[in-house]
Write a protein that holds these residues in place. Structure first.
Motif, short mmCIF file in Angstrom:
data_model
loop_
_atom_site.label_atom_id
_atom_site.label_comp_id
_atom_site.label_asym_id
_atom_site.label_seq_id
_atom_site.Cartn_x
_atom_site.Cartn_y
_atom_site.Cartn_z
N LEU A 311 0.84 -1.20 0.00
CA LEU A 311 0.00 0.00 0.00
C LEU A 311 0.88 1.26 0.00
CD1 LEU A 311 -2.69 1.51 0.27
CD2 LEU A 311 -2.54 1.14 2.75
N LEU A 312 1.88 1.29 0.86
CA LEU A 312 2.76 2.46 0.90
C LEU A 312 3.56 2.58 -0.40
CD1 LEU A 312 4.11 2.40 4.57
CD2 LEU A 312 2.14 3.59 3.63
N ARG A 313 3.93 1.44 -0.98
CA ARG A 313 4.68 1.47 -2.25
C ARG A 313 3.81 2.07 -3.35
NH1 ARG A 313 5.55 -0.49 -7.01
NH2 ARG A 313 3.59 -1.67 -6.95
N LEU A 314 2.56 1.65 -3.43
CA LEU A 314 1.65 2.20 -4.45
C LEU A 314 1.45 3.71 -4.25
CD1 LEU A 314 -1.19 -0.45 -4.83
CD2 LEU A 314 0.50 0.20 -6.55
N HIS A 319 1.50 7.64 -7.01
CA HIS A 319 0.86 8.92 -6.71
C HIS A 319 1.79 9.96 -6.10
CE1 HIS A 319 -2.95 6.94 -7.60
NE2 HIS A 319 -2.56 5.95 -6.80
N GLY A 320 3.03 9.57 -5.80
CA GLY A 320 3.98 10.53 -5.23
C GLY A 320 3.72 10.89 -3.78
N MET A 321 2.91 10.09 -3.08
CA MET A 321 2.55 10.38 -1.70
C MET A 321 3.48 9.62 -0.74
SD MET A 321 -0.04 12.39 -1.99
CE MET A 321 -1.11 12.92 -3.33
N VAL A 322 4.17 10.35 0.11
CA VAL A 322 5.05 9.72 1.09
C VAL A 322 4.29 9.66 2.42
CG1 VAL A 322 7.30 9.76 2.21
CG2 VAL A 322 7.02 10.75 -0.08
N VAL A 323 3.89 8.45 2.81
CA VAL A 323 3.12 8.21 4.02
C VAL A 323 3.96 7.31 4.93
CG1 VAL A 323 0.98 7.22 4.95
CG2 VAL A 323 0.95 8.49 2.78
N ALA A 324 3.89 7.54 6.24
CA ALA A 324 4.75 6.83 7.18
C ALA A 324 4.18 5.46 7.56
CB ALA A 324 4.95 7.67 8.44
N ASP A 325 5.06 4.50 7.65
CA ASP A 325 4.72 3.15 8.10
C ASP A 325 4.56 3.15 9.63
OD1 ASP A 325 4.31 0.40 8.16
OD2 ASP A 325 6.21 -0.10 7.19
N GLY A 326 4.05 2.07 10.18
CA GLY A 326 4.10 1.87 11.61
C GLY A 326 5.53 1.57 12.04
N GLN A 327 5.77 1.60 13.33
CA GLN A 327 7.12 1.38 13.84
C GLN A 327 7.13 0.19 14.80
OE1 GLN A 327 7.49 5.66 15.06
NE2 GLN A 327 9.40 5.56 13.94
N PHE A 328 8.31 -0.48 14.86
CA PHE A 328 8.50 -1.65 15.70
C PHE A 328 7.42 -2.69 15.40
CE2 PHE A 328 10.87 1.14 18.96
CZ PHE A 328 12.05 0.95 18.28
N HIS A 329 6.68 -3.14 16.41
CA HIS A 329 5.72 -4.23 16.20
C HIS A 329 4.52 -3.79 15.37
CE1 HIS A 329 4.21 -2.14 19.80
NE2 HIS A 329 3.02 -2.60 19.47
N LEU A 330 4.39 -2.48 15.11
CA LEU A 330 3.28 -2.00 14.28
C LEU A 330 3.67 -1.82 12.82
CD1 LEU A 330 1.62 0.62 16.66
CD2 LEU A 330 0.88 -1.72 16.18
N LYS A 331 4.91 -2.12 12.48
CA LYS A 331 5.35 -1.98 11.09
C LYS A 331 4.51 -2.89 10.20
CE LYS A 331 9.53 -2.06 8.20
NZ LYS A 331 9.38 -0.64 7.79
N GLY A 332 3.93 -2.30 9.15
CA GLY A 332 3.08 -3.06 8.24
C GLY A 332 1.66 -3.26 8.73
N LYS A 333 1.41 -2.88 10.01
CA LYS A 333 0.08 -3.08 10.59
C LYS A 333 -0.72 -1.79 10.66
CE LYS A 333 1.62 -7.05 13.32
NZ LYS A 333 1.78 -7.60 14.69
N ILE A 334 -0.02 -0.67 10.72
CA ILE A 334 -0.69 0.64 10.64
C ILE A 334 0.08 1.50 9.65
CG2 ILE A 334 -1.45 0.51 13.05
CD1 ILE A 334 0.59 2.79 13.65
N PHE A 335 -0.56 2.56 9.17
CA PHE A 335 0.17 3.61 8.48
C PHE A 335 -0.22 4.93 9.12
CE2 PHE A 335 -3.66 2.94 5.91
CZ PHE A 335 -4.13 4.21 5.69
N ARG A 336 0.65 5.93 8.98
CA ARG A 336 0.45 7.20 9.66
C ARG A 336 0.43 8.32 8.62
NH1 ARG A 336 5.23 7.74 13.05
NH2 ARG A 336 6.16 6.39 11.49
N LEU A 337 -0.72 8.95 8.51
CA LEU A 337 -0.94 10.02 7.54
C LEU A 337 -0.94 11.35 8.30
CD1 LEU A 337 -1.69 10.74 4.57
CD2 LEU A 337 -4.08 10.52 5.26
N ALA A 338 0.06 12.17 8.06
CA ALA A 338 0.18 13.44 8.78
C ALA A 338 -0.53 14.55 8.02
CB ALA A 338 1.65 13.81 8.98
N HIS A 339 -1.11 15.46 8.77
CA HIS A 339 -1.72 16.69 8.24
C HIS A 339 -1.12 17.82 9.06
CE1 HIS A 339 -4.24 14.82 11.33
NE2 HIS A 339 -4.52 13.89 10.44
#
Length: 381
Positions: A311-314, A319-339
């Motif tokens: 999802l983050l790769r797509l 689309h040129g959108m850089v969105v943050a992955d989860g960290q540690f045990h949440l990597k790949g389980k959440i994503f973080r969209l900042a505003h």
């Protein structure tokens, strides 16, 4: 045929995108850090920082990342073996714990499930049980989970005790409400690369007078991080060592932008963008991760059956959108969209559009266009 170049957009909780006014300011010719031009710049920046921190305290300026400011606080506030309380509810809250342990302090942790906010009553109870605790290390916005903690109530729990309340406001400053003096916060730190819309590299520490008393009596070793020396140079509108002058020019411009808009309106804008984002994400059949979400970012659970990394790769490659992955045990389980920072409603709509297309491509089920419809409805409220 020439391949179209995608415009990259940062939707990460730091670094954030830079306003053109900040970029232009950083092209100013270099000046000497012991000259009048620099002291004039430094004085203006200091006044702007007091405004965004909502404090009359002096605000120290350090040439370092936020982690450097965190370590500097520990080095300046303690003697070997001091007992401290660390509120651990995410990667950056746990960093307080690790730094304190590296300096030989006795750390009593309060563990909080990631995605939840600390119960201030637990802090009050711990302080009653351990009256010799010298400091409580907390965060305002936990960047790894998107949680904002209840600092006003937490401060009231700490106030009757001798412990200092030391707060990481790195991602919260200018996004979530922060009233340093009114809430009675002893020490507050932040950095340049988030709500202040500047490149990484400089950080800030606000200390009240009880904290300065602790700095004077602390015996842990310090040289570059010595707050006493920084305060002495602050009287001359200088830093003890060569600062990041170019970034300070950018910060000066960013603080001017914030003051023109007004801090209250800046925070309202962040709250509005957060509301629009969350309405859209919910309409896409996505579940929010944070139980007490910050205005700075939205943490979202990756749906079952969807590859978070894909999802983050797509989002990035299509689309040129850089969105943050989860960290540690949440990597790949959440994503973080900042505003956060120099972000507006048009940016949020672009992010939602890209997310809809990417989720559809990966087979996630929702009503096509639901996110945009929900965003527009939230925008009109």
């Amino acid at each position: 045929m020439q391949e179209m170049i995608l415009k990259k957009r940062l939707f990460t909780p730091g670094p954030t995108s830079l306003p053109q006014e900040v970029i232009r300011a950083m092209t100013e010719p270099m000046v000497h850090h012991r000259g009048q031009e620099f002291t004039d710049l430094f004085r203006h920046v200091q006044q702007g920082l007091q405004y965004v921190f909502q404090t009359k305290n002096e605000v120290l300026i350090l040439t370092c990342s936020g982690t450097g400011a965190m370590e500097a606080c520990v080095a300046n506030l303690h003697c070997p073996g001091d007992k401290v309380l660390a509120l651990r509810g995410g990667k950056f809250a746990e960093r307080w714990d690790k730094i304190c342990q590296a300096y030989g302090l006795q750390v009593k942790p309060i563990d909080i499930p990631w995605g939840e906010a600390v119960d201030p009553q637990r802090v009050a109870q711990s302080l009653e049980e351990e009256p010799n605790i010298k400091a409580v290390y907390a965060t305002l916005c936990e960047t790894s989970t998107g949680v904002v903690h209840d600092l006003p109530t937490l401060a009231r729990m700490v106030e009757p005790h001798s412990a200092l309340l030391v707060v990481d406001a790195i991602s919260a400053l200018c996004a979530d409400e922060l009233l340093t003096d009114a809430w009675g916060l002893d020490v507050v730190i932040s950095s340049s690369q988030k709500g202040l819309m500047c490149p990484p590299g400089i950080s800030f520490v606000s200390l009240n007078e009880p904290s300065w008393d602790r700095v004077k009596s602390a015996t842990l070793p310090r040289f570059y991080w010595d707050f006493r020396e920084m305060r002495r140079f602050l009287e001359k509108n200088m830093t003890p060592y060569t600062p990041a002058i170019t970034t300070l020019y950018g910060l000066n411009a960013a603080l001017d932008i914030i003051q023109r808009e007004g801090l209250e309106k800046v925070i309202e804008r962040h709250a509005r963008l957060a509301r629009i984002t969350r309405a859209a994400l919910t309409a896409l059949n996505l579940q929010l991760f944070s139980q007490r979400p910050s205005n700075a970012l939205t943490a979202v659970q990756v749906p079952d059956g969807i590859d978070g990394a894909e999802l983050l790769r797509l989002l990035y490659h299509e689309h040129g959108m850089v969105v943050a992955d989860g960290q540690f045990h949440l990597k790949g389980k959440i994503f973080r969209l900042a505003h956060l920072g120099d972000t507006n409603e048009r940016d949020v709509i672009a992010a939602i559009t890209a997310l809809e297309k990417s989720l559809l491509a990966l087979g996630h089920e929702f009503s096509e266009g639901a996110g945009l419809r929900a965003a527009k409805m939230a925008s009109s409220e």
